[in-house]
Motif scaffolding. Structure first.
Motif, PDB file in Angstrom:
ATOM      1  N   ASN A   3       0.942  -1.193   0.104  1.00 15.16           N
ATOM      2  CA  ASN A   3       0.044  -0.071   0.135  1.00 15.16           C
ATOM      3  C   ASN A   3       0.980   1.147   0.136  1.00 15.16           C
ATOM      4  O   ASN A   3       2.039   0.966   0.419  1.00 15.16           O
ATOM      5  CB  ASN A   3      -0.814  -0.015   1.246  1.00 15.16           C
ATOM      6  N   ASN A  55      -7.893   7.643  -5.359  1.00 17.40           N
ATOM      7  CA  ASN A  55      -8.875   6.608  -5.503  1.00 17.40           C
ATOM      8  C   ASN A  55      -8.122   5.341  -4.715  1.00 17.40           C
ATOM      9  O   ASN A  55      -6.932   5.334  -4.413  1.00 17.40           O
ATOM     10  CB  ASN A  55      -8.633   5.954  -7.140  1.00 17.40           C
ATOM     11  N   VAL A  56      -8.938   4.479  -4.443  1.00 19.55           N
ATOM     12  CA  VAL A  56      -8.668   3.363  -3.729  1.00 19.55           C
ATOM     13  C   VAL A  56      -7.516   2.644  -4.106  1.00 19.55           C
ATOM     14  O   VAL A  56      -6.599   2.388  -3.583  1.00 19.55           O
ATOM     15  CB  VAL A  56      -9.725   2.399  -3.265  1.00 19.55           C
ATOM     16  N   ASP A  57      -7.670   2.422  -5.717  1.00 20.32           N
ATOM     17  CA  ASP A  57      -6.583   1.697  -6.299  1.00 20.32           C
ATOM     18  C   ASP A  57      -5.292   2.305  -6.357  1.00 20.32           C
ATOM     19  O   ASP A  57      -4.113   1.973  -6.770  1.00 20.32           O
ATOM     20  CB  ASP A  57      -6.875   1.334  -7.829  1.00 20.32           C
ATOM     21  N   GLY A  58      -5.204   3.878  -6.004  1.00 18.13           N
ATOM     22  CA  GLY A  58      -4.026   4.626  -5.888  1.00 18.13           C
ATOM     23  C   GLY A  58      -3.354   4.257  -4.468  1.00 18.13           C
ATOM     24  O   GLY A  58      -2.256   4.535  -4.148  1.00 18.13           O
ATOM     25  N   VAL A  61      -2.045  -1.944  -3.762  1.00 14.27           N
ATOM     26  CA  VAL A  61      -1.890  -2.752  -4.737  1.00 14.27           C
ATOM     27  C   VAL A  61      -1.804  -4.316  -4.463  1.00 14.27           C
ATOM     28  O   VAL A  61      -1.385  -4.689  -3.262  1.00 14.27           O
ATOM     29  CB  VAL A  61      -0.306  -2.405  -5.133  1.00 14.27           C
ATOM     30  N   VAL A  62      -2.774  -5.216  -5.200  1.00 12.18           N
ATOM     31  CA  VAL A  62      -3.180  -6.471  -4.930  1.00 12.18           C
ATOM     32  C   VAL A  62      -2.010  -7.326  -5.591  1.00 12.18           C
ATOM     33  O   VAL A  62      -1.623  -6.998  -6.609  1.00 12.18           O
ATOM     34  CB  VAL A  62      -4.322  -6.836  -5.399  1.00 12.18           C
TER      35      VAL A  62
END
Length: 62
Positions: A3, A55-58, A61-62
């Motif tokens: 993250n 953004n959450v995806d920022g 990281v999965v």
């Protein structure tokens, strides 16, 4: 899960305590997320993203 919470928080000039105040996510939870000792739930991820204006995806990281 990797993250960018700490990086985003520091770039925003916020302490863990201040981010907790703004986001509504407990400071202890933020610290655990930053140190990758805990994965955030969906609600916490959204609350942190909103507080950090990204953004959450920022943040994660999965």
């Amino acid at each position: 899960m990797k993250n960018n919470v700490k990086l985003r928080r520091l770039k925003s000039g916020l302490t863990v305590r201040k981010l907790a105040e703004i986001s509504g996510v407990p400071a202890s939870t933020i610290s655990e997320i930053e140190n990758e000792k805990r994965e955030p739930g969906v609600a916490a991820a959204i609350m942190l993203a909103r507080a950090l204006r990204c953004n959450v995806d920022g943040l994660f990281v999965v």
